[in-house]
Design a protein around this motif. Structure first.
Motif, PDB file in Angstrom:
ATOM      1  N   ALA A  69      81.223 -30.844  43.070  1.00  0.00           N
ATOM      2  CA  ALA A  69      81.283 -32.037  42.215  1.00  0.00           C
ATOM      3  C   ALA A  69      82.447 -32.927  42.639  1.00  0.00           C
ATOM      4  N   ALA A  70      82.610 -33.108  43.943  1.00  0.00           N
ATOM      5  CA  ALA A  70      83.669 -33.972  44.464  1.00  0.00           C
ATOM      6  C   ALA A  70      83.386 -35.402  44.058  1.00  0.00           C
ATOM      7  N   PRO A  71      84.393 -36.130  43.611  1.00  0.00           N
ATOM      8  CA  PRO A  71      84.167 -37.510  43.172  1.00  0.00           C
ATOM      9  C   PRO A  71      83.604 -38.393  44.288  1.00  0.00           C
ATOM     10  N   ASP A  72      82.750 -39.294  43.891  1.00  0.00           N
ATOM     11  CA  ASP A  72      82.203 -40.323  44.770  1.00  0.00           C
ATOM     12  C   ASP A  72      83.307 -41.376  44.919  1.00  0.00           C
ATOM     13  N   LEU A  73      83.932 -41.456  46.095  1.00  0.00           N
ATOM     14  CA  LEU A  73      85.074 -42.358  46.262  1.00  0.00           C
ATOM     15  C   LEU A  73      84.681 -43.820  46.178  1.00  0.00           C
ATOM     16  N   VAL A  74      83.462 -44.140  46.592  1.00  0.00           N
ATOM     17  CA  VAL A  74      82.996 -45.525  46.485  1.00  0.00           C
ATOM     18  C   VAL A  74      82.930 -45.907  45.008  1.00  0.00           C
ATOM     19  N   GLU A  75      82.367 -45.028  44.203  1.00  0.00           N
ATOM     20  CA  GLU A  75      82.262 -45.295  42.768  1.00  0.00           C
ATOM     21  C   GLU A  75      83.643 -45.328  42.113  1.00  0.00           C
ATOM     22  N   ARG A  76      84.533 -44.422  42.518  1.00  0.00           N
ATOM     23  CA  ARG A  76      85.890 -44.374  41.930  1.00  0.00           C
ATOM     24  C   ARG A  76      86.656 -45.670  42.164  1.00  0.00           C
ATOM     25  N   MET A  77      86.355 -46.345  43.269  1.00  0.00           N
ATOM     26  CA  MET A  77      87.070 -47.586  43.570  1.00  0.00           C
ATOM     27  C   MET A  77      86.695 -48.706  42.596  1.00  0.00           C
ATOM     28  N   ARG A  78      85.663 -48.503  41.776  1.00  0.00           N
ATOM     29  CA  ARG A  78      85.309 -49.485  40.730  1.00  0.00           C
ATOM     30  C   ARG A  78      86.363 -49.528  39.626  1.00  0.00           C
ATOM     31  N   ASP A  79      87.077 -48.427  39.456  1.00  0.00           N
ATOM     32  CA  ASP A  79      88.077 -48.327  38.391  1.00  0.00           C
ATOM     33  C   ASP A  79      89.232 -49.279  38.679  1.00  0.00           C
ATOM     34  N   PRO A  80      89.507 -50.232  37.762  1.00  0.00           N
ATOM     35  CA  PRO A  80      90.613 -51.165  38.006  1.00  0.00           C
ATOM     36  C   PRO A  80      91.978 -50.477  38.060  1.00  0.00           C
ATOM     37  N   GLY A  81      92.056 -49.253  37.519  1.00  0.00           N
ATOM     38  CA  GLY A  81      93.316 -48.513  37.567  1.00  0.00           C
ATOM     39  C   GLY A  81      93.620 -47.942  38.937  1.00  0.00           C
ATOM     40  N   ILE A  82      92.627 -47.946  39.816  1.00  0.00           N
ATOM     41  CA  ILE A  82      92.847 -47.465  41.182  1.00  0.00           C
ATOM     42  C   ILE A  82      93.447 -48.614  41.981  1.00  0.00           C
ATOM     43  N   THR A  83      94.745 -48.561  42.119  1.00  0.00           N
ATOM     44  CA  THR A  83      95.488 -49.596  42.837  1.00  0.00           C
ATOM     45  C   THR A  83      95.994 -49.020  44.150  1.00  0.00           C
ATOM     46  N   GLU A  84      96.547 -49.886  44.967  1.00  0.00           N
ATOM     47  CA  GLU A  84      97.134 -49.426  46.230  1.00  0.00           C
ATOM     48  C   GLU A  84      98.220 -48.391  45.956  1.00  0.00           C
ATOM     49  N   MET A  85      99.067 -48.656  44.973  1.00  0.00           N
ATOM     50  CA  MET A  85     100.156 -47.732  44.659  1.00  0.00           C
ATOM     51  C   MET A  85      99.605 -46.395  44.154  1.00  0.00           C
ATOM     52  N   VAL A 111      93.947 -45.513  55.581  1.00  0.00           N
ATOM     53  CA  VAL A 111      93.071 -44.976  54.531  1.00  0.00           C
ATOM     54  C   VAL A 111      93.105 -45.878  53.307  1.00  0.00           C
ATOM     55  N   VAL A 112      94.300 -46.276  52.892  1.00  0.00           N
ATOM     56  CA  VAL A 112      94.432 -47.150  51.723  1.00  0.00           C
ATOM     57  C   VAL A 112      93.747 -48.493  51.983  1.00  0.00           C
ATOM     58  N   ALA A 113      93.922 -49.044  53.177  1.00  0.00           N
ATOM     59  CA  ALA A 113      93.281 -50.324  53.509  1.00  0.00           C
ATOM     60  C   ALA A 113      91.765 -50.199  53.408  1.00  0.00           C
ATOM     61  N   TYR A 114      91.214 -49.104  53.925  1.00  0.00           N
ATOM     62  CA  TYR A 114      89.764 -48.924  53.859  1.00  0.00           C
ATOM     63  C   TYR A 114      89.297 -48.772  52.412  1.00  0.00           C
ATOM     64  N   LEU A 115      89.937 -47.867  51.660  1.00  0.00           N
ATOM     65  CA  LEU A 115      89.498 -47.647  50.285  1.00  0.00           C
ATOM     66  C   LEU A 115      89.623 -48.916  49.444  1.00  0.00           C
ATOM     67  N   MET A 116      90.690 -49.672  49.635  1.00  0.00           N
ATOM     68  CA  MET A 116      90.845 -50.936  48.894  1.00  0.00           C
ATOM     69  C   MET A 116      89.779 -51.934  49.312  1.00  0.00           C
ATOM     70  N   SER A 117      89.316 -51.867  50.554  1.00  0.00           N
ATOM     71  CA  SER A 117      88.265 -52.789  51.007  1.00  0.00           C
ATOM     72  C   SER A 117      86.963 -52.531  50.269  1.00  0.00           C
ATOM     73  N   LEU A 118      86.777 -51.301  49.777  1.00  0.00           N
ATOM     74  CA  LEU A 118      85.558 -50.994  49.030  1.00  0.00           C
ATOM     75  C   LEU A 118      85.486 -51.782  47.729  1.00  0.00           C
ATOM     76  N   LYS A 119      86.639 -52.121  47.175  1.00  0.00           N
ATOM     77  CA  LYS A 119      86.658 -52.901  45.926  1.00  0.00           C
ATOM     78  C   LYS A 119      85.982 -54.254  46.111  1.00  0.00           C
ATOM     79  N   GLY A 120      86.151 -54.853  47.280  1.00  0.00           N
ATOM     80  CA  GLY A 120      85.557 -56.149  47.539  1.00  0.00           C
ATOM     81  C   GLY A 120      84.061 -56.094  47.705  1.00  0.00           C
ATOM     82  N   GLY A 121      83.512 -54.944  48.074  1.00  0.00           N
ATOM     83  CA  GLY A 121      82.079 -54.837  48.318  1.00  0.00           C
ATOM     84  C   GLY A 121      81.296 -54.321  47.128  1.00  0.00           C
TER      85      GLY A 121
END
Length: 123
Positions: A69-85, A111-121
């Motif tokens: 049950a590993a989290p879906d990282l694409v879906e997790r990036m929808r959370d506004p609380g997931i910031t770069e910090m 890694v952070v740059a990639y994951l943050m890029s998911l927020k835009g998509g």
């Protein structure tokens, strides 16, 4: 009559190069540190066995994702609380159910740059 060489082509080339450099530096500064392409490859290689890490969603989740049950990282990036910090902090903390992965500063930036890029998509 004195033949004076035209400097206009040289000036135009110089101005074009300067303009491109300013644009590139401005773009890099706006995006922050990290290289999205390198980050994506690293996330797919290191995290992709357990997590969904890219769009579009695959027809079938990674094999271990179903069992753990590993989290879906694409879906997790929808959370506004997931910031770069927050991502940086998470990546520097060990977690009991995850392997202890150590990333260099550059890898972390990627890694952070990639994951943050998911927020835009995301819709």
């Amino acid at each position: 009559m004195v033949d004076i060489p035209c400097r206009l082509p040289r000036l135009a080339v110089g101005a074009t190069i300067a303009s491109l450099m300013v644009t590139a530096f401005a773009h890099a500064a706006a995006d922050g540190p990290g290289r999205v392409g390198f980050g994506r490859r690293l996330v797919e290689e290191v995290c992709g066995e357990c997590h969904r890490v890219s769009q579009p969603p695959t027809a079938k989740p990674p094999p271990m994702q179903e069992d753990l049950a590993a989290p879906d990282l694409v879906e997790r990036m929808r959370d506004p609380g997931i910031t770069e910090m927050a991502l940086r902090s998470y990546l520097q903390t060990s977690h009991p159910v995850m392997p202890n992965i150590r990333l260099s500063r550059e890898e972390t930036d990627d890694v952070v740059a990639y994951l943050m890029s998911l927020k835009g998509g995301l819709p």
